[in-house]
Enzyme design. Structure first.
Site, short mmCIF file in Angstrom:
data_model
loop_
_atom_site.label_atom_id
_atom_site.label_comp_id
_atom_site.label_asym_id
_atom_site.label_seq_id
_atom_site.Cartn_x
_atom_site.Cartn_y
_atom_site.Cartn_z
N TYR A 157 -56.52 52.67 15.07
CA TYR A 157 -57.45 52.97 16.16
C TYR A 157 -58.79 52.28 15.95
O TYR A 157 -59.81 52.73 16.46
CB TYR A 157 -57.64 54.49 16.28
N SER A 158 -58.79 51.19 15.23
CA SER A 158 -60.04 50.53 14.84
C SER A 158 -60.75 49.87 16.01
O SER A 158 -60.21 48.98 16.66
CB SER A 158 -59.74 49.47 13.76
N ASN A 159 -62.00 50.30 16.25
CA ASN A 159 -62.82 49.61 17.24
C ASN A 159 -63.23 48.23 16.76
O ASN A 159 -63.48 47.33 17.56
CB ASN A 159 -64.07 50.43 17.56
N HIS A 160 -63.30 48.07 15.45
CA HIS A 160 -63.63 46.76 14.91
C HIS A 160 -62.55 45.75 15.27
O HIS A 160 -62.85 44.61 15.67
CB HIS A 160 -63.81 46.84 13.39
N LEU A 161 -61.29 46.13 15.15
CA LEU A 161 -60.20 45.23 15.55
C LEU A 161 -60.30 44.91 17.04
O LEU A 161 -60.13 43.75 17.46
CB LEU A 161 -58.84 45.85 15.23
#
Length: 304
Positions: A71-75
């Site tokens: 669930y990474s916002n960075h990705l």
């Protein structure tokens, strides 16, 4: 190779700073301001822009490989940057691929933006900084070596990212006595504190439990600035169970804050910082006359 022209993305900088009338603060003589970093760019909001921008410049168009959870916002932000600026992205995802199928909305968006997703088990992910492990990942995604890609660590927090986040501190000079922010990997707080002026301080609210973040921030500041920079501290009491965890109490607080201020509150990071800040005000942590800024780093629909 020429550097990317990030101005074509039209970031909203400096980000807006709004006053928030809130009796939970005003009754103690404290003024609350909201720093709307979530409005910098619709696809690269908040600290994602500030941390990624200098790394994108350093990558000079090479494919960018980075790391994150499901669930990474960075990705998501990295994948969006690749789509918008026309370079390749590779996301190394923590967890089993079969368990992740069908892809959740966050990873689906990454894939739609052209990111190559490579899943690794948790033990491999923990060892991702080992050069041999990184080399095996690169081979698996069809890259010969580190010279073929530009590697950004999990959460985007490296020395360049911390340096990029000093601009947040610069934008808040003379505007506040205390600046509060949610922390994941610590890069934003490391740069924010370095960018603040004399007499200002920053408070970080870690969203993970474990007590390791202080050492990570100190290491980032040594790498980015040559040593300690700025006045900062961490309050570890408001992680609500750890990464990606929430509670009914936190949800109720966020819903109330949304109603009071007509602001959608992202739950996994921003809500925890706002809750912690409100609790500190209620406990008399800020003398009357203090101006406090809460940095809104994420959007309400962003699962991290």
């Amino acid at each position: 190779m020429n550097a990317l022209d990030l101005s074509t993305l039209h970031p909203r900088l400096p980000s807006p700073l709004h006053e928030a009338e809130d009796e939970r603060f005003t009754r103690h003589g404290v003024r609350l301001l909201l720093k709307r970093d979530d409005l910098i760019h619709p696809d690269l909001p908040g600290n994602k822009w500030r941390k990624l921008a200098p790394n994108l410049q350093a990558a000079t168009g090479r494919p960018l490989l980075t790391f994150g959870g499901a669930y990474s916002n960075h990705l998501r932000a990295t994948a969006a940057a690749g789509r918008l600026l026309g370079f390749g992205t590779i996301g190394v995802v923590r967890g089993d691929e079969l368990a992740a199928r069908p892809l959740n909305p966050s990873l689906s968006q990454c894939a739609a933006d052209g990111m190559t997703l490579h899943f690794v088990d948790r033990s491999t992910y923990r060892a991702k900084d080992d050069p041999r492990v990184l080399q095996s990942i690169l081979r698996a995604v069809g890259r010969g070596g580190v010279e073929d890609v530009y590697v950004v660590p999990e959460g985007g927090s490296n020395a360049l990212a911390a340096q990029g986040c000093t601009a947040l501190g610069h934008e808040l000079r003379e505007a506040a006595d205390v600046v509060a922010i949610a922390c994941g990997t610590g890069g934003t707080l490391a740069g924010l504190a370095a960018g603040l002026g004399q007499g200002q301080r920053a408070i970080g609210f870690p969203v993970l439990k474990g007590g390791f973040l202080g050492d990570a921030i100190r290491a980032l500041q040594r790498e980015a600035f040559g040593g300690p920079a700025g006045d900062w501290s961490l309050d570890e009491r408001f992680h609500f169970g750890g990464y990606a965890r929430t509670t009914p109490e936190l949800d109720a607080f966020a819903e109330d804050f949304e109603a009071r201020h007509h602001l959608a509150v992202e739950r996994l990071y921003v809500a925890k910082a706002l809750y912690g800040l409100t609790a500190l005000a209620a406990g008399g942590a800020f003398p009357p006359g203090t101006t406090v800024v809460a940095v809104i780093t994420g959007q309400s629909d962003s699962s991290r």
